[in-house]
Scaffold this active site. Sequence first.
Site, PDB file in Angstrom:
ATOM      1  N   TYR A  57     -12.466  -2.114   0.060  1.00  0.00           N
ATOM      2  CA  TYR A  57     -11.166  -2.211  -0.669  1.00  0.00           C
ATOM      3  C   TYR A  57     -11.653  -2.246  -2.384  1.00  0.00           C
ATOM      4  CZ  TYR A  57      -7.018  -4.051  -2.606  1.00  0.00           C
ATOM      5  OH  TYR A  57      -5.617  -4.281  -3.222  1.00  0.00           O
ATOM      6  N   SER A  94      -6.116  -1.903  -8.755  1.00  0.00           N
ATOM      7  CA  SER A  94      -6.219  -3.167  -8.530  1.00  0.00           C
ATOM      8  C   SER A  94      -7.086  -3.953  -9.409  1.00  0.00           C
ATOM      9  CB  SER A  94      -6.708  -3.776  -7.028  1.00  0.00           C
ATOM     10  OG  SER A  94      -7.254  -4.931  -6.854  1.00  0.00           O
TER      11      SER A  94
HETATM   12  N1  NAD Z   1      -0.901  -7.727  -2.766  1.00  0.00           N
HETATM   13  C1  NAD Z   1      -1.855  -8.098  -3.794  1.00  0.00           C
HETATM   14  O1  NAD Z   1      -2.267  -8.988  -4.095  1.00  0.00           O
HETATM   15  C2  NAD Z   1      -2.402  -6.722  -4.475  1.00  0.00           C
HETATM   16  C3  NAD Z   1      -3.056  -6.783  -5.544  1.00  0.00           C
HETATM   17  C4  NAD Z   1      -3.635  -5.501  -6.042  1.00  0.00           C
HETATM   18  C5  NAD Z   1      -3.534  -4.506  -5.696  1.00  0.00           C
HETATM   19  N2  NAD Z   1      -2.422  -4.121  -4.414  1.00  0.00           N
HETATM   20  C6  NAD Z   1      -2.109  -3.043  -4.012  1.00  0.00           C
HETATM   21  O2  NAD Z   1      -0.928  -2.692  -3.964  1.00  0.00           O
HETATM   22  C7  NAD Z   1      -0.483  -1.939  -2.874  1.00  0.00           C
HETATM   23  C8  NAD Z   1       0.721  -2.739  -2.278  1.00  0.00           C
HETATM   24  O3  NAD Z   1       0.301  -3.930  -1.544  1.00  0.00           O
HETATM   25  P1  NAD Z   1       0.897  -5.048  -0.941  1.00  0.00           P
HETATM   26  O4  NAD Z   1       0.751  -6.390  -1.377  1.00  0.00           O
HETATM   27  O5  NAD Z   1       2.397  -4.652  -1.083  1.00  0.00           O
HETATM   28  O6  NAD Z   1       0.604  -4.753   0.604  1.00  0.00           O
HETATM   29  P2  NAD Z   1       1.342  -4.686   1.973  1.00  0.00           P
HETATM   30  O7  NAD Z   1       0.367  -4.705   3.291  1.00  0.00           O
HETATM   31  O8  NAD Z   1       2.520  -5.543   1.954  1.00  0.00           O
HETATM   32  O9  NAD Z   1       2.110  -3.224   1.915  1.00  0.00           O
HETATM   33  C9  NAD Z   1       1.429  -2.078   2.142  1.00  0.00           C
HETATM   34  C10 NAD Z   1       2.226  -1.089   2.529  1.00  0.00           C
HETATM   35  O10 NAD Z   1       1.564  -0.095   2.871  1.00  0.00           O
HETATM   36  C11 NAD Z   1       1.670   0.618   4.252  1.00  0.00           C
HETATM   37  N3  NAD Z   1       0.777   1.384   4.817  1.00  0.00           N
HETATM   38  C12 NAD Z   1      -0.599   0.940   5.185  1.00  0.00           C
HETATM   39  N4  NAD Z   1      -1.066   1.772   5.742  1.00  0.00           N
HETATM   40  C13 NAD Z   1      -0.424   3.153   5.634  1.00  0.00           C
HETATM   41  C14 NAD Z   1      -0.598   4.421   6.150  1.00  0.00           C
HETATM   42  N5  NAD Z   1      -1.811   4.861   6.651  1.00  0.00           N
HETATM   43  N6  NAD Z   1       0.471   5.305   5.766  1.00  0.00           N
HETATM   44  C15 NAD Z   1       1.762   4.869   5.354  1.00  0.00           C
HETATM   45  N7  NAD Z   1       1.883   3.695   4.906  1.00  0.00           N
HETATM   46  C16 NAD Z   1       0.733   2.512   5.148  1.00  0.00           C
HETATM   47  C17 NAD Z   1       1.978  -0.635   4.995  1.00  0.00           C
HETATM   48  O11 NAD Z   1       2.580  -0.364   6.292  1.00  0.00           O
HETATM   49  C18 NAD Z   1       2.704  -1.642   4.229  1.00  0.00           C
HETATM   50  O12 NAD Z   1       4.218  -1.525   4.323  1.00  0.00           O
HETATM   51  C19 NAD Z   1      -1.655  -1.727  -2.228  1.00  0.00           C
HETATM   52  O13 NAD Z   1      -2.123  -0.621  -2.488  1.00  0.00           O
HETATM   53  C20 NAD Z   1      -2.354  -2.682  -2.369  1.00  0.00           C
HETATM   54  O14 NAD Z   1      -3.999  -2.543  -2.407  1.00  0.00           O
HETATM   55  C21 NAD Z   1      -1.930  -5.658  -3.905  1.00  0.00           C
END
Ligand code: NAD
Length: 251
Positions: A154, A141
């Site tokens: 985080y 991120s």
């Molecule tokens: N959304 C943003 O703005 C953003 C920005 C930077 C980085 N990210 C990173 O991108 C990735 C995806 O984010 P997103 O926005 O799609 O979030 P999201 O919450 O929509 O998706 C995350 C997924 O991970 C799954 N998950 C959580 N804990 C788990 C576990 N213990 N075992 C298996 N699966 C698990 C959840 O069920 C969910 O489907 C993450 O690592 C997040 O930190 C997101």
Amino acid sequence: MSTPRPLEGKVALITGAAGAIGTATARLMHQRGALLALVDIADADFGDLAELDGVRTFTADVTDPEEVAAYVRNAHEAFGRIDIFFNNAGIEGPVKPIQDYPLEDFRKVFAVNVDGVFLGLKYVLPIMLEQGWGSVINSSSVAGLSGAPGMAGYNASKHAVLGLTRVAALEVAAKGVRVNCVNPGPIHSRMMDSLDDSAGTSEDKRDKSVPAGRYGRPEEVASLVAFLASDDAEYINGAFHTVDGALHVST
Ligand SMILES: NC(=O)c1ccc[n+]([C@@H]2O[C@H](COP(=O)([O-])OP(=O)(O)OC[C@H]3O[C@@H](n4cnc5c(N)ncnc54)[C@H](O)[C@@H]3O)[C@@H](O)[C@H]2O)c1
């Protein structure tokens, strides 16, 4: 004109595949010809992705070593190889200053965001090393590149993902395997809504916080991941890649 299919026949394993970025990436990779092994927690909804040809879904908690070993083994058995691994599952944790941030929450965030990524690498890399090829993309991120008050768990966990990416790339680069990470800025998603609501960030301030004047879309992260997964990125290894509307360079 036919759609370009640069991932034709490649097998992509994606964790957090039912989430915003995971779903967008799965959809794009499928359009580009990949076969998909999708992983998420037990009650996750993969929606119509689960019905597509060449798609298998698996449930696993990425913090549990036995469940990680099982999802990797099952995906490998289902398709015979793993060409692409999007090591993407993550959680955000609370927004609180360190003095109020519960240790239990800090550990939960690390369990998913760091242990989960480490375990994924631990079980997928041997398969890729045996094949002599493979592309891993870890989800870090912009929070893995600079500080963000209130987000100790985080932020520190996403810095750790960058460290794991660099170590893994150095360990496998000579054997034809690549390990990169993506560093998205704020992307329209459940996760960003939750963080903004916890921090009390108004709608108006959200867009203005990014030099591009808007949050990104999950599909814009998916494009970067799909490129890094492809043979077009063959010499790109051990690197981080922002997709953030110039947010990181402005801080
Ligand atoms: N959304 C943003 O703005 C953003 C920005 C930077 C980085 N990210 C990173 O991108 C990735 C995806 O984010 P997103 O926005 O799609 O979030 P999201 O919450 O929509 O998706 C995350 C997924 O991970 C799954 N998950 C959580 N804990 C788990 C576990 N213990 N075992 C298996 N699966 C698990 C959840 O069920 C969910 O489907 C993450 O690592 C997040 O930190 C997101």
